[in-house]
Design an enzyme around this catalytic site. Structure first.
Site, PDB file in Angstrom:
ATOM      1  N   ASP A 141      -8.892  -2.713  -3.791  1.00  0.00           N
ATOM      2  CA  ASP A 141      -9.700  -3.606  -2.960  1.00  0.00           C
ATOM      3  C   ASP A 141      -9.277  -5.060  -3.161  1.00  0.00           C
ATOM      4  O   ASP A 141      -8.846  -5.445  -4.253  1.00  0.00           O
ATOM      5  CB  ASP A 141     -11.179  -3.444  -3.323  1.00  0.00           C
ATOM      6  N   HIS A 183      -2.116  -7.190   2.771  1.00  0.00           N
ATOM      7  CA  HIS A 183      -1.726  -5.782   2.732  1.00  0.00           C
ATOM      8  C   HIS A 183      -0.253  -5.634   2.354  1.00  0.00           C
ATOM      9  O   HIS A 183       0.115  -4.710   1.612  1.00  0.00           O
ATOM     10  CB  HIS A 183      -2.005  -5.125   4.082  1.00  0.00           C
ATOM     11  N   LEU A 225       5.420  12.242 -12.077  1.00  0.00           N
ATOM     12  CA  LEU A 225       4.138  11.744 -11.575  1.00  0.00           C
ATOM     13  C   LEU A 225       3.897  12.190 -10.132  1.00  0.00           C
ATOM     14  O   LEU A 225       4.804  12.146  -9.302  1.00  0.00           O
ATOM     15  CB  LEU A 225       4.119  10.211 -11.643  1.00  0.00           C
TER      16      LEU A 225
END
Length: 265
Positions: free
Chosen positions: A35, A52, A146
């Site tokens: 956020d 962004h 991962l």
């Protein structure tokens, strides 16, 4: 002040912090509510889209450090079902950015043995980012390190409703006795069921808000929560390692008492 040696100092700081982590107690699954991109940009007089773009750079460095610390699964809340209600221009820019960024990072993900996954309503994604995402899924499908799990067009309530539909369909088809529906049965129908660790051990939220925003509502029942006021574009490798260090300092009781935990060990 000269910043010429800053990367070296940062590397040394990361190495020092990594030495503080107990490798036997690294959270298997870390989930992050990323956020603050828009607020980061607004504070600098920039368009929200610039936030962004900078947030993508943070995704890259946090993926790197998550892999280095031994985390098995990193779930990033990239776009919620509610985000479709944002101004169309911002939604279009985000979808374009997601597709371009994933395609650009695919080669490095393969190089670093990172597998890309997604949870959410894939069919609702626009055709171009959907195609680019599928290309990355295919390219990284054999990676064994991962798991980078993107929550796109996702919400916890959407996932629970979808799991309920799947259970109802199995029951209607005679494949499942309704009396046998339990927590395990429901969890197995969630979009997170095939992850290496379904429930996050650690939930991180940047941007300072104290809410879970419809994210992994079932799975975070016993997650440890770490909230920082830092906006996502400013979140560093050091911040991530310190969150793990704080996680390792906590006692996870899962409804039991401290005395019971001590007795088990």
């Amino acid at each position: 002040m000269s910043t010429e040696n800053q990367p070296l100092r940062t590397t040394e700081t990361v190495k020092h912090l990594l030495d503080k982590i107990d490798p036997d107690r690294v959270p298997a699954h870390v989930a992050i509510i990323m956020d603050g991109n828009g607020r980061w940009a607004k504070a600098r007089g920039l368009d929200r889209s610039e936030g962004h773009v900078e947030g993508v750079n943070t995704v890259r460095r946090i993926t790197e450090i998550a892999s280095e610390t031994g985390v098995k699964c990193l779930t990033l809340y990239a776009f919620s079902t509610e985000n479709w209600n944002r101004p169309q221009a911002e939604v279009d820019a985000l979808m374009h950015l997601i597709g371009i960024a994933i395609e650009r990072e695919t080669a490095d993900l393969v190089k670093n043995n990172v597998r890309l996954r997604m949870i959410g309503d894939f069919d609702r994604m626009p055709a171009d980012p959907r195609r680019r995402l599928q290309g990355c899924f295919d390219a990284t499908s054999r990676c064994t390190g991962l798991v980078l799990n993107l929550a796109l067009s996702y919400s916890g309530r959407w996932d629970l409703a979808n799991a309920a539909r799947l259970l109802a369909a199995d029951a209607a088809a005679g494949k499942l006795d309704p009396a046998e529906i339990d927590e395990k049965a429901l969890a197995s129908r969630l979009s997170t069921a095939s992850l290496p660790a379904q429930d996050p051990d650690l939930l991180i939220r940047t941007g300072g808000d104290m809410r879970v925003s419809n994210f992994l509502l079932w799975e975070i029942a016993y997650s440890e929560i770490d909230v920082t006021d830092k906006f996502w574009p400013d979140y560093s490798k050091e911040d991530f390692i310190n969150a793990i260090i704080r996680f390792q300092s906590r006692e996870r009781r899962f409804g039991m008492t401290s005395e019971q935990i001590a007795g088990e060990s």
